[in-house]
Design a protein around this motif. Structure first.
Motif, PDB file in Angstrom:
ATOM      1  N   GLY A 121     -52.400  21.244   3.162  1.00 48.38           N
ATOM      2  CA  GLY A 121     -51.941  22.053   4.281  1.00 48.38           C
ATOM      3  C   GLY A 121     -51.853  21.248   5.558  1.00 48.38           C
ATOM      4  O   GLY A 121     -52.369  20.118   5.642  1.00 48.38           O
ATOM      5  N   VAL A 122     -51.248  21.838   6.565  1.00 47.96           N
ATOM      6  CA  VAL A 122     -51.063  21.107   7.816  1.00 47.96           C
ATOM      7  C   VAL A 122     -52.388  20.911   8.555  1.00 47.96           C
ATOM      8  O   VAL A 122     -52.545  19.958   9.308  1.00 47.96           O
ATOM      9  N   ALA A 144     -53.472  17.391   9.803  1.00 51.08           N
ATOM     10  CA  ALA A 144     -53.765  17.135  11.217  1.00 51.08           C
ATOM     11  C   ALA A 144     -55.183  16.601  11.392  1.00 51.08           C
ATOM     12  O   ALA A 144     -55.435  15.741  12.233  1.00 51.08           O
ATOM     13  N   PHE A 162     -55.042  13.018  10.411  1.00 51.57           N
ATOM     14  CA  PHE A 162     -54.367  12.257  11.477  1.00 51.57           C
ATOM     15  C   PHE A 162     -55.340  11.986  12.622  1.00 51.57           C
ATOM     16  O   PHE A 162     -55.477  10.859  13.095  1.00 51.57           O
ATOM     17  N   ARG A 163     -56.029  13.027  13.034  1.00 51.62           N
ATOM     18  CA  ARG A 163     -56.961  12.859  14.152  1.00 51.62           C
ATOM     19  C   ARG A 163     -58.118  11.938  13.773  1.00 51.62           C
ATOM     20  O   ARG A 163     -58.566  11.122  14.570  1.00 51.62           O
ATOM     21  N   ILE A 202     -47.272  10.590  11.410  1.00 48.91           N
ATOM     22  CA  ILE A 202     -46.885  11.816  10.707  1.00 48.91           C
ATOM     23  C   ILE A 202     -45.389  11.725  10.438  1.00 48.91           C
ATOM     24  O   ILE A 202     -44.594  11.454  11.343  1.00 48.91           O
ATOM     25  N   THR A 203     -45.028  11.920   9.206  1.00 51.13           N
ATOM     26  CA  THR A 203     -43.623  11.810   8.809  1.00 51.13           C
ATOM     27  C   THR A 203     -43.199  13.080   8.089  1.00 51.13           C
ATOM     28  O   THR A 203     -44.040  13.911   7.720  1.00 51.13           O
ATOM     29  N   ALA A 204     -41.936  13.196   7.882  1.00 51.19           N
ATOM     30  CA  ALA A 204     -41.444  14.266   7.012  1.00 51.19           C
ATOM     31  C   ALA A 204     -41.944  14.001   5.592  1.00 51.19           C
ATOM     32  O   ALA A 204     -42.412  12.914   5.267  1.00 51.19           O
ATOM     33  N   PRO A 217     -46.894  19.508  -0.205  1.00 49.35           N
ATOM     34  CA  PRO A 217     -47.000  20.973  -0.083  1.00 49.35           C
ATOM     35  C   PRO A 217     -46.693  21.475   1.315  1.00 49.35           C
ATOM     36  O   PRO A 217     -46.127  22.553   1.476  1.00 49.35           O
ATOM     37  N   CYS A 218     -47.060  20.697   2.323  1.00 50.10           N
ATOM     38  CA  CYS A 218     -46.863  21.202   3.687  1.00 50.10           C
ATOM     39  C   CYS A 218     -45.629  20.604   4.345  1.00 50.10           C
ATOM     40  O   CYS A 218     -45.367  20.869   5.521  1.00 50.10           O
ATOM     41  N   GLY A 219     -44.849  19.846   3.619  1.00 51.34           N
ATOM     42  CA  GLY A 219     -43.608  19.316   4.167  1.00 51.34           C
ATOM     43  C   GLY A 219     -43.802  18.111   5.064  1.00 51.34           C
ATOM     44  O   GLY A 219     -42.850  17.629   5.666  1.00 51.34           O
ATOM     45  N   LEU A 220     -45.045  17.655   5.194  1.00 54.70           N
ATOM     46  CA  LEU A 220     -45.348  16.512   6.043  1.00 54.70           C
ATOM     47  C   LEU A 220     -46.200  15.524   5.269  1.00 54.70           C
ATOM     48  O   LEU A 220     -46.821  15.864   4.259  1.00 54.70           O
ATOM     49  N   GLY A 249     -37.768  17.319   6.127  1.00 55.83           N
ATOM     50  CA  GLY A 249     -37.475  17.423   7.548  1.00 55.83           C
ATOM     51  C   GLY A 249     -36.204  16.662   7.888  1.00 55.83           C
ATOM     52  O   GLY A 249     -35.612  16.871   8.933  1.00 55.83           O
ATOM     53  N   ARG A 279     -37.602  10.095  10.353  1.00 54.29           N
ATOM     54  CA  ARG A 279     -38.114   9.579  11.628  1.00 54.29           C
ATOM     55  C   ARG A 279     -39.589   9.937  11.767  1.00 54.29           C
ATOM     56  O   ARG A 279     -39.976  11.076  11.542  1.00 54.29           O
ATOM     57  N   ALA A 294     -42.681  11.404  13.255  1.00 55.10           N
ATOM     58  CA  ALA A 294     -42.748  12.498  14.215  1.00 55.10           C
ATOM     59  C   ALA A 294     -43.879  12.319  15.217  1.00 55.10           C
ATOM     60  O   ALA A 294     -43.793  12.770  16.332  1.00 55.10           O
TER      61      ALA A 294
END
Lengths: 398, 100
Positions: free
Chosen positions: B20-21, B25, B28-29, B40-42, B49-52, B90, B94, B96
């Motif tokens: 999940g996002v 996240a 990432f943090r 963070i990419t597409a 699952p979360c598109g990222l 996405g 690129r 993001a």
């Protein structure tokens, strides 16, 4: 006439510094749909929502921010927790008589639908919400949920949540805590409390905007989601996500509200919670003393302010609570709430049905002048015959 | 582990996907706080699952995974980057967001 705001138990006013700008940010440089896209604005929104979640987790003592689900408010969080915990048929639940309708109504609706039963814990001594021994006795083999307020929204009395949690855990029963009047008022570390579920609004003690709340789920606990829909991922799958928080956050989130709440949490993290709590006790003590010495005024609830959050209920002899509140507002510019405060069983216990009480509640920006103004105004009212009829809505506690 | 800038795009990177996002996240943090470069990419072509996805330099993968392990955030999958960037749902590949 200036406004003296003593209705913080309804909603904090003003909000914490930074809340407004954070909400506006969600309409500007991160005005994408969080979790629903990979472009820069969507990702900026996703990260901003996460930062808010992480800040709240730090404030509430939660190691994994993913255990905090954003909801539309405490009521939505409580509905999710209650409906997600009770069986479709039969079963047993326990709550106290101090519960808000946000707990009572979902429980009563469940009872009608399922044929289950509910035990209502009677009040304890000296204004205590309940006796832990009564809770222990009430647990049955089929008890599926114990739902308790951390603090009453009518009297402010603080419940022995940790003790209740130990009892629940020892008996293998799930405990849901309604933290609506406790969050932001009482220092809390949720991961260390023996609770399974904890719900609160963002707009009261947490000093955030309305329209956003939280549901904490202890590590390892997942519920059937109450609302299902698009989550922005795994779209080909029939079922909603398996994991918190996305499992409970179907649809586009309230990004302005969440970012505002995150800013409020950041503000609270910069405060000393113990100093804030000491100030709240001092303020409540001042109100109790000021109101308590007025002839014809009766205070309801615990006498010791150390056992309450900053909420106080009172009645003025010969006056309907609604008329007192209206006079305080119109003549003195003092904002308080009158009626049943959405907790009818609490008033049954207090003997204040059907009109309820006048409720005053303090906040972090309450001043000594505010605290002096209320008793002065109530003394003026108590010395006179009612001059304003109680509005019917107030008398019913709407 | 580079401190500043994300990994070079292309075959020399790996893309971590999460359920999940929120988990993404948090990862990432966590990497950001540890000074690990990531972006963070597409979603990668293999899907997420979360598109990222989180892109890290292949050479830094072990260190990044150690950080995530300590954090308790486990990637659901680790994919090699395809040629020509990061086509995903996405679109465009690129980056993001980039951790410093």
């Amino acid at each position: 006439m200036g406004v003296i705001y003593l209705d913080h138990a309804a909603t904090a006013n003003p909000k914490a510094p930074g809340v407004g700008p954070a909400m506006l940010r969600s309409l500007g440089d991160c005005n994408g749909n969080p979790g629903h896209g990979a472009h820069r604005l969507s990702v900026a929104a996703t990260l901003a929502v996460y930062e808010a979640r992480a800040t709240l987790a730090e404030l509430l003592g939660v190691r994994d921010p993913g255990r905090l689900a954003f909801t539309a408010g405490a009521t939505a969080a409580l509905n999710q927790a209650i409906r997600g915990s009770l069986p479709e048929h039969g079963g047993h639940a326990i709550c106290s008589v101090w519960e808000h309708n946000a707990v009572l109504r979902p429980l009563l609706e469940w009872r009608r639908r399922s044929g289950g039963t509910i035990t209502f814990l009677p009040p304890g001594p000296d204004g205590a919400p309940f006796r832990p021994a009564d809770l222990e006795r009430a647990i049955q083999a089929d008890t599926a949920l114990i739902a308790l307020s951390a603090a009453s929204n009518v009297t402010g009395a603080i419940a022995p949540v940790a003790e209740a949690g130990e009892i629940a855990r020892a008996r293998g029963v799930r405990l849901l805590v309604d933290g609506s009047q406790a969050a932001g008022h009482l220092p809390v570390a949720l991961d260390r409390l023996p609770v399974d579920l904890w719900a609160c609004p963002g707009h009261k003690g947490l000093l955030g905007p309305q329209g956003v709340g939280l549901l904490y789920l202890r590590e390892g606990l997942e519920l059937p989601p109450l609302v299902v829909g698009g989550g922005g991922f795994d779209s080909a799958r029939e079922d909603p996500p398996d994991e918190a928080p996305e499992r409970y956050e179907a649809g586009t989130q309230n990004t302005p509200g969440i970012l505002g709440l995150g800013a409020a949490a950041a503000h609270l993290l910069r405060q000393d919670p113990h100093a804030a709590r000491a100030r709240e006790v001092r303020h409540l003590d001042a109100l109790q003393r000021g109101l308590g010495r007025i002839a014809g005024v009766r205070l309801h609830g615990a006498a010791d302010p150390r056992r309450c959050v900053g909420v106080l209920s009172f009645a003025v002899a010969g006056w309907a609570p609604g008329a007192v509140a209206e006079t305080l507002d119109r003549r003195f510019g003092i904002c308080v709430r009158a009626g049943l405060h959405c907790a009818p069983m609490a008033h049954e216990a207090l003997g204040t049905l059907p009109a309820g009480t006048v409720r005053a509640s303090v906040g972090p920006w309450t001043t000594d002048d505010d605290l002096a103004a209320l008793p002065e105004a109530v003394a003026w009212i108590a010395a006179r015959a009612p001059e304003i009829a109680a509005p019917a809505e107030a008398a019913r506690g709407a | 582990m580079p401190d500043g800038g994300g990994p070079a795009q292309g075959a020399a990177e790996r893309r971590l996907v999460f359920r999940g996002v929120t988990a993404l996240a948090r990862a990432f943090r966590g990497l950001q706080d540890a000074g690990c470069g990531c972006e963070i990419t597409a979603a990668p072509p293999e899907g997420s699952p979360c598109g990222l996805a989180l892109a890290v330099a292949a050479a830094d993968l072990a260190a990044a995974l150690a950080v995530l392990d300590a954090l308790g955030v486990v990637p659901q999958g680790i994919h090699p980057a395809g040629p020509g960037g990061l086509p995903g749902d996405g679109g465009g590949g690129r980056p993001a967001a980039r951790a410093r």
